[in-house]
Enzyme design. Structure first.
Site, short mmCIF file in Angstrom:
data_model
loop_
_atom_site.label_atom_id
_atom_site.label_comp_id
_atom_site.label_asym_id
_atom_site.label_seq_id
_atom_site.Cartn_x
_atom_site.Cartn_y
_atom_site.Cartn_z
CE LYS A 10 -0.25 -0.32 5.00
NZ LYS A 10 -0.92 -0.98 6.13
CE1 TYR A 33 13.76 31.60 4.39
CE2 TYR A 33 13.92 29.22 4.10
CZ TYR A 33 13.71 30.48 3.56
OH TYR A 33 13.45 30.62 2.24
C1 LIG Z 1 -0.12 -1.88 6.77
C2 LIG Z 1 -0.69 -3.13 7.30
C3 LIG Z 1 0.13 -4.21 7.70
C4 LIG Z 1 1.64 -4.12 7.72
O1 LIG Z 1 2.07 -3.47 8.89
P1 LIG Z 1 3.64 -3.26 9.19
O2 LIG Z 1 3.68 -2.69 10.55
O3 LIG Z 1 4.13 -2.29 8.17
O4 LIG Z 1 4.26 -4.59 9.06
C5 LIG Z 1 -0.49 -5.38 8.08
N1 LIG Z 1 -1.84 -5.48 8.10
C6 LIG Z 1 -2.65 -4.48 7.76
C7 LIG Z 1 -4.11 -4.65 7.82
C8 LIG Z 1 -2.11 -3.26 7.36
O5 LIG Z 1 -2.92 -2.26 7.04
#
Ligand SMILES: *Cc1c(COP(=O)(O)O)cnc(C)c1O
Length: 348
Positions: A33, A244
């Site tokens: 994702k 800045y």
């Molecule tokens: C993003 C996600 C994961 C992975 O989590 P990590 O901490 O990056 O390993 C697993 N399950 C779901 C439902 C997620 O949304």
């Protein structure tokens, strides 16, 4: 002069092998994702090709991913309208059902579908309650077009190994899910809690070489290396300020290198004075505020020239976890925040 994010293919393969070593009996849903946690979906082929399923959060991500692979995709958001169901079927997605309002559309499907049911075991974000889950199973089990692949839930505190929520969520999960395939573990649980592995594990951050815990995990290899060149070098005297707001003032004769990266590229604006950057194998401290296009670094203790390459994160000597700490955030946010101005390249 611009910033470059190089994406290491061998590091991806290595990190996936660590997942397999930790959970040898589970199938792997690699989480890609948010454009593969900011690594660009078209630059993470080793994990796309060597996983059983690929997890995305919404349909546009599934569409983009479908252009590069035929692997099944797990659509975490699921669908609300029939039109979305049609699109998800066309993309060969396995569809998550996490809310009871999604059930009528799912149950009215005209084509065979593979679904995952998400239950809430304590995080209270997405997921059916236990009683909704039993009703849902009763409803869908009799529908020959619906294939319930797996029941899943998500940990709220798995990065804190001894947090009591981990045991209570696992207990809740096991209580209601004997008769199905199950999935619970994210990266932290893959590394710390074998009892949570079940049939499918869902690694995310560890695939990209980042520890899900507070400490660096040297078995994981950083995948993204962010770098930028030195654009200018000047010597300033005691009492002169940098950047800045003139927030940093030299207390002695100091050599300052100005680097071609800033918050417009995704380097965190909240990085504090002293945040390390790696120049010619030596860590040097950030000085003054991060600007949109530039940062300044004290290089008084090293030899460096204009054009030299500076590593901002993603090296065994300078892990992104360290930068996250210095800027009061987490590596997940830094990785997903690298902007489109940065040039991404594929490296071995
Ligand atoms: C993003 C996600 C994961 C992975 O989590 P990590 O901490 O990056 O390993 C697993 N399950 C779901 C439902 C997620 O949304």
């Amino acid at each position: 002069m611009r910033a470059i994010a190089s994406i290491s293919q061998s590091a991806l393969t290595h990190n996936l092998s660590i997942v397999k070593k930790n959970s040898p009996n589970a199938r792997i849903v690699s989480m890609v994702k948010a454009n593969a946690y900011g690594h660009h979906i078209d630059l993470v082929n080793p994990i796309i090709n060597q996983s059983d399923l690929l997890g995305v959060s919404e349909r546009l991500e599934a569409e983009k991913l479908r252009q590069t692979t035929n692997k099944p995709i797990l659509l975490l958001s699921g669908v609300i309208k029939d039109q979305e169901l049609q699109q998800a079927i066309k993309l060969n997605c396995q569809i998550v059902v996490h809310d009871k309002t999604q059930l009528p559309v799912i149950n009215n499907t005209k084509q065979a579908i593979n679904i995952w049911i998400k239950i809430n075991t304590g995080m209270n974000r997405l997921g059916l309650s236990t009683s909704e889950y039993f009703d849902c199973m009763k409803l869908l089990e009799n529908n020959p077009l619906i294939n319930i692949q797996c029941v899943m839930s998500h940990f709220a505190c798995s990065d804190e190994i001894n947090h009591p929520m981990n045991q209570s969520q696992l207990f809740e999960f096991k209580k209601s899910t004997h008769s199905t395939k199950r999935s619970m573990a994210n990266s932290a649980a893959i590394l710390s809690n074998p009892a949570s592995h079940f049939d499918y594990v869902r690694p995310g951050i560890m695939l990209y070489g980042v520890s899900p815990f507070d400490t660096i995990n040297h078995n994981l290899k950083p995948v993204m290396q962010l770098s930028a060149p030195i654009m200018s070098i000047k010597t300033i005297k005691a009492g002169d300020s940098v950047g800045y707001g003139a927030t940093w003032i030299a207390n002695k004769l100091t050599t300052i290198a100005t680097i071609g990266i800033g918050y417009g590229d995704g380097y965190p604006r909240h990085a504090k004075n002293g945040t390390p950057v790696l120049i010619n194998n030596t860590l040097c401290p950030l000085v003054g505020r991060v600007s949109m296009d530039l940062i300044c670094v004290d290089i008084s203790n090293i030899n460096a020239n204009i054009g030299d390459n500076v590593i901002l994160w993603g090296n065994q000597q300078l892990r992104i976890e360290t930068i996250a700490k210095h800027s009061s955030t987490i590596a997940y946010e830094l990785l997903t925040g690298v902007s489109s101005r940065v040039t991404f390249i594929n490296v071995i």
